[in-house]
Scaffold this active site. Structure first.
Site, PDB file in Angstrom:
ATOM      1  N   ASP A   1      95.765 166.937  -0.267  1.00 20.64           N
ATOM      2  CA  ASP A   1      96.515 167.455  -1.399  1.00 20.64           C
ATOM      3  C   ASP A   1      95.498 168.200  -2.277  1.00 20.64           C
ATOM      4  O   ASP A   1      94.285 168.028  -2.117  1.00 20.64           O
ATOM      5  CB  ASP A   1      97.144 166.274  -2.159  1.00 20.64           C
ATOM      6  CG  ASP A   1      97.826 166.718  -3.422  1.00 20.64           C
ATOM      7  OD1 ASP A   1      98.561 167.729  -3.386  1.00 20.64           O
ATOM      8  OD2 ASP A   1      97.634 166.060  -4.477  1.00 20.64           O
ATOM      9  N   LEU A   2      95.973 169.030  -3.185  1.00 19.83           N
ATOM     10  CA  LEU A   2      95.047 169.802  -4.029  1.00 19.83           C
ATOM     11  C   LEU A   2      94.977 169.270  -5.471  1.00 19.83           C
ATOM     12  O   LEU A   2      93.956 168.743  -5.911  1.00 19.83           O
ATOM     13  CB  LEU A   2      95.480 171.279  -4.040  1.00 19.83           C
ATOM     14  CG  LEU A   2      94.741 172.201  -5.007  1.00 19.83           C
ATOM     15  CD1 LEU A   2      93.277 172.329  -4.630  1.00 19.83           C
ATOM     16  CD2 LEU A   2      95.392 173.586  -5.024  1.00 19.83           C
ATOM     17  N   ASP A   3      96.112 169.405  -6.180  1.00 25.35           N
ATOM     18  CA  ASP A   3      96.124 169.069  -7.605  1.00 25.35           C
ATOM     19  C   ASP A   3      95.938 167.564  -7.806  1.00 25.35           C
ATOM     20  O   ASP A   3      96.748 166.771  -7.334  1.00 25.35           O
ATOM     21  CB  ASP A   3      97.450 169.510  -8.239  1.00 25.35           C
ATOM     22  CG  ASP A   3      97.690 171.005  -8.097  1.00 25.35           C
ATOM     23  OD1 ASP A   3      96.810 171.776  -8.526  1.00 25.35           O
ATOM     24  OD2 ASP A   3      98.729 171.410  -7.551  1.00 25.35           O
TER      25      ASP A   3
ATOM     26  N   THR B   1      93.433 169.945 -11.793  1.00 26.14           N
ATOM     27  CA  THR B   1      94.553 170.805 -12.195  1.00 26.14           C
ATOM     28  C   THR B   1      95.857 170.063 -12.507  1.00 26.14           C
ATOM     29  O   THR B   1      96.743 170.647 -13.133  1.00 26.14           O
ATOM     30  CB  THR B   1      94.839 171.827 -11.069  1.00 26.14           C
ATOM     31  OG1 THR B   1      94.686 171.152  -9.821  1.00 26.14           O
ATOM     32  CG2 THR B   1      93.883 172.987 -11.137  1.00 26.14           C
TER      33      THR B   1
ATOM     34  N   LYS C   1     104.211 164.472 -10.457  1.00 26.54           N
ATOM     35  CA  LYS C   1     103.061 164.736  -9.574  1.00 26.54           C
ATOM     36  C   LYS C   1     103.521 164.975  -8.137  1.00 26.54           C
ATOM     37  O   LYS C   1     104.268 164.166  -7.582  1.00 26.54           O
ATOM     38  CB  LYS C   1     102.085 163.556  -9.596  1.00 26.54           C
ATOM     39  CG  LYS C   1     101.226 163.531 -10.835  1.00 26.54           C
ATOM     40  CD  LYS C   1     100.171 162.453 -10.728  1.00 26.54           C
ATOM     41  CE  LYS C   1      99.440 162.305 -12.054  1.00 26.54           C
ATOM     42  NZ  LYS C   1      98.703 161.044 -12.118  1.00 26.54           N
ATOM     43  N   GLY C   2     103.052 166.053  -7.551  1.00 25.93           N
ATOM     44  CA  GLY C   2     103.276 166.300  -6.126  1.00 25.93           C
ATOM     45  C   GLY C   2     104.566 167.027  -5.773  1.00 25.93           C
ATOM     46  O   GLY C   2     104.708 167.524  -4.672  1.00 25.93           O
ATOM     47  N   ILE C   3     105.514 167.055  -6.692  1.00 27.35           N
ATOM     48  CA  ILE C   3     106.805 167.658  -6.327  1.00 27.35           C
ATOM     49  C   ILE C   3     106.849 169.141  -6.726  1.00 27.35           C
ATOM     50  O   ILE C   3     106.123 169.585  -7.609  1.00 27.35           O
ATOM     51  CB  ILE C   3     108.010 166.863  -6.892  1.00 27.35           C
ATOM     52  CG1 ILE C   3     108.034 166.850  -8.412  1.00 27.35           C
ATOM     53  CG2 ILE C   3     108.009 165.437  -6.335  1.00 27.35           C
ATOM     54  CD1 ILE C   3     109.295 166.207  -8.998  1.00 27.35           C
TER      55      ILE C   3
ATOM     56  N   SER D   1      99.421 171.205   0.027  1.00 28.22           N
ATOM     57  CA  SER D   1      99.781 171.240  -1.398  1.00 28.22           C
ATOM     58  C   SER D   1     101.121 171.926  -1.566  1.00 28.22           C
ATOM     59  O   SER D   1     101.389 172.941  -0.924  1.00 28.22           O
ATOM     60  CB  SER D   1      98.731 172.033  -2.183  1.00 28.22           C
ATOM     61  OG  SER D   1      99.206 172.309  -3.488  1.00 28.22           O
ATOM     62  N   ALA D   2     101.948 171.380  -2.463  1.00 29.97           N
ATOM     63  CA  ALA D   2     103.246 171.988  -2.754  1.00 29.97           C
ATOM     64  C   ALA D   2     103.096 173.210  -3.656  1.00 29.97           C
ATOM     65  O   ALA D   2     104.066 173.919  -3.915  1.00 29.97           O
ATOM     66  CB  ALA D   2     104.140 170.959  -3.434  1.00 29.97           C
ATOM     67  N   SER D   3     101.882 173.453  -4.133  1.00 33.46           N
ATOM     68  CA  SER D   3     101.699 174.509  -5.138  1.00 33.46           C
ATOM     69  C   SER D   3     101.590 175.911  -4.529  1.00 33.46           C
ATOM     70  O   SER D   3     100.759 176.154  -3.660  1.00 33.46           O
ATOM     71  CB  SER D   3     100.443 174.241  -5.958  1.00 33.46           C
ATOM     72  OG  SER D   3     100.206 175.323  -6.824  1.00 33.46           O
TER      73      SER D   3
ATOM     74  N   LYS E   1     107.712 167.010  -0.846  1.00 35.12           N
ATOM     75  CA  LYS E   1     107.310 165.607  -0.876  1.00 35.12           C
ATOM     76  C   LYS E   1     108.363 164.855  -1.685  1.00 35.12           C
ATOM     77  O   LYS E   1     108.869 165.412  -2.648  1.00 35.12           O
ATOM     78  CB  LYS E   1     105.933 165.472  -1.550  1.00 35.12           C
ATOM     79  CG  LYS E   1     104.816 166.213  -0.814  1.00 35.12           C
ATOM     80  CD  LYS E   1     103.526 166.237  -1.643  1.00 35.12           C
ATOM     81  CE  LYS E   1     102.509 167.178  -0.984  1.00 35.12           C
ATOM     82  NZ  LYS E   1     101.272 167.345  -1.758  1.00 35.12           N
TER      83      LYS E   1
ATOM     84  N   GLU F   1      96.011 161.770  -1.194  1.00 38.10           N
ATOM     85  CA  GLU F   1      97.002 162.064  -2.234  1.00 38.10           C
ATOM     86  C   GLU F   1      96.757 161.311  -3.536  1.00 38.10           C
ATOM     87  O   GLU F   1      96.250 160.191  -3.520  1.00 38.10           O
ATOM     88  CB  GLU F   1      98.388 161.644  -1.731  1.00 38.10           C
ATOM     89  CG  GLU F   1      99.199 162.760  -1.130  1.00 38.10           C
ATOM     90  CD  GLU F   1      99.690 163.788  -2.149  1.00 38.10           C
ATOM     91  OE1 GLU F   1      99.595 163.530  -3.369  1.00 38.10           O
ATOM     92  OE2 GLU F   1     100.183 164.846  -1.737  1.00 38.10           O
ATOM     93  N   ASP F   2      97.179 161.907  -4.642  1.00 40.99           N
ATOM     94  CA  ASP F   2      97.145 161.201  -5.932  1.00 40.99           C
ATOM     95  C   ASP F   2      98.563 160.895  -6.425  1.00 40.99           C
ATOM     96  O   ASP F   2      98.721 160.293  -7.482  1.00 40.99           O
ATOM     97  CB  ASP F   2      96.430 162.054  -6.991  1.00 40.99           C
ATOM     98  CG  ASP F   2      97.224 163.289  -7.353  1.00 40.99           C
ATOM     99  OD1 ASP F   2      97.725 163.970  -6.431  1.00 40.99           O
ATOM    100  OD2 ASP F   2      97.373 163.560  -8.558  1.00 40.99           O
TER     101      ASP F   2
HETATM  102  C1  G6P Z   1     101.679 170.270  -6.832  1.00 40.29           C
HETATM  103  C2  G6P Z   1     101.497 169.602  -8.170  1.00 40.29           C
HETATM  104  C3  G6P Z   1     102.771 169.636  -8.968  1.00 40.29           C
HETATM  105  C4  G6P Z   1     103.317 171.058  -9.026  1.00 40.29           C
HETATM  106  C5  G6P Z   1     103.592 171.560  -7.607  1.00 40.29           C
HETATM  107  C6  G6P Z   1     104.118 172.977  -7.572  1.00 40.29           C
HETATM  108  O1  G6P Z   1     102.386 169.426  -6.002  1.00 40.29           O
HETATM  109  O2  G6P Z   1     101.101 168.254  -8.003  1.00 40.29           O
HETATM  110  O3  G6P Z   1     102.493 169.171 -10.273  1.00 40.29           O
HETATM  111  O4  G6P Z   1     104.506 171.114  -9.774  1.00 40.29           O
HETATM  112  O5  G6P Z   1     102.362 171.516  -6.897  1.00 40.29           O
HETATM  113  O6  G6P Z   1     103.128 173.833  -8.046  1.00 40.29           O
HETATM  114  P1  G6P Z   1     103.342 175.371  -8.396  1.00 40.29           P
HETATM  115  O7  G6P Z   1     101.950 175.827  -8.703  1.00 40.29           O
HETATM  116  O8  G6P Z   1     103.912 176.026  -7.188  1.00 40.29           O
HETATM  117  O9  G6P Z   1     104.253 175.445  -9.558  1.00 40.29           O
HETATM  118 MG    MG Z   2      98.458 165.908  -6.338  1.00 33.55          MG
END
Ligand code: G6P
Ligand code: MG
Length: 223
Positions: free
Chosen positions: A13-15, A21, A49-51, A120-122, A151, A175-176
């Site tokens: 996972d990243l954040d 972050t 977190k994570g979603i 990462s979901a980000s 997730k 994961e956190d």
């Molecule tokens: C990660 C973080 C979440 C964040 C999601 C989407 O999973 O833990 O806090 O909402 O990514 O990130 P984004 O940068 O696409 O809005």
């Molecule tokens: Mg995370």
């Protein structure tokens, strides 16, 4: 449980695992939540977190009991506003935001020929990795826009093993977030939870923070 010798890859996972972050995500969501009159709590912060971005917004609106108040277009605008807040907070971020021990851990994994991927979901993860100076470690990234489910669904961590041509049982997921640990477990990988043990009670291995994340400690936990 998995044997240490069986492990060939690590799915990150990243954040909140690689970089600090998750604090910026929380700050940006809090700005929006309070503007919408939704009370910010630690519980809400943990649930976010994570979603994904839209799942996060839905959770905030639901928490405030205003899930039916806005149109899809208004919701898109709120999500875009949060992302602008987040990108503003990221502007001056550099390698100093890498969490303790992570730079050494990545180097160690590479030296020992483990394969690495990012789950990462980000949608901002390529930018974040560039700014941190860690992009070279993660040539194998899952594009979150190609996922059917976020997730805690196992999809993203299952794909994290697939892109490495590894079996899930040959991979460790890190994961956190509670939703993230559930995703790793569902994919059949060894789960490492970083943070509060009570929240991440489903993880196979728990570390209080990233400084404990070493090959030696993982081996110790599995022996
Ligand atoms: C990660 C973080 C979440 C964040 C999601 C989407 O999973 O833990 O806090 O909402 O990514 O990130 P984004 O940068 O696409 O809005
Ligand atoms: Mg995370």
């Amino acid at each position: 449980m998995v044997k240490f010798e069986q492990i060939k890859g690590f799915v990150f996972d990243l954040d909140g695992v690689i970089a600090d972050t998750s604090v910026y995500h929380a700050k940006a969501w809090r700005q929006l939540a309070e503007k919408l009159g939704v009370t910010w709590t630690d519980e809400l912060a943990d649930g976010l977190k994570g979603i994904s971005r839209m799942d996060s917004l839905d959770l905030i609106l639901k928490t405030g009991g205003i899930e039916n108040k806005y149109t899809e277009a208004e919701k898109e605008a709120f999500a875009a506003e949060k992302n602008t807040n987040y990108l503003n907070l990221l502007k001056d971020m550099d390698a100093t935001a890498i969490l303790p021990g992570i730079a050494d851990f990545l180097k160690d994994l590479e030296e020992h020929d483990y394969q690495l991927s990012l789950a990462s979901a980000s949608k901002n993860s390529p930018l974040v990795l560039e700014q941190l100076g860690l992009a070279m470690y993660f040539k194998n990234k899952i594009d979150p826009t190609t996922l059917k489910h976020g997730k805690p669904d196992p999809e993203i961590f299952a794909r994290g093993a697939e892109v490495l041509n590894l079996k899930p049982e040959e991979c460790v997921g890190i994961e956190d977030a509670k939703a993230g640990v559930q995703s790793i477990n569902g994919a059949g990988e060894l789960s490492v939870g970083i943070g509060d043990k009570n929240i991440l009670s489903e993880a196979d291995i728990n570390f209080a923070d990233t400084s404990e994340l070493t090959l030696e400690n993982i081996k110790k936990a599995l022996d």
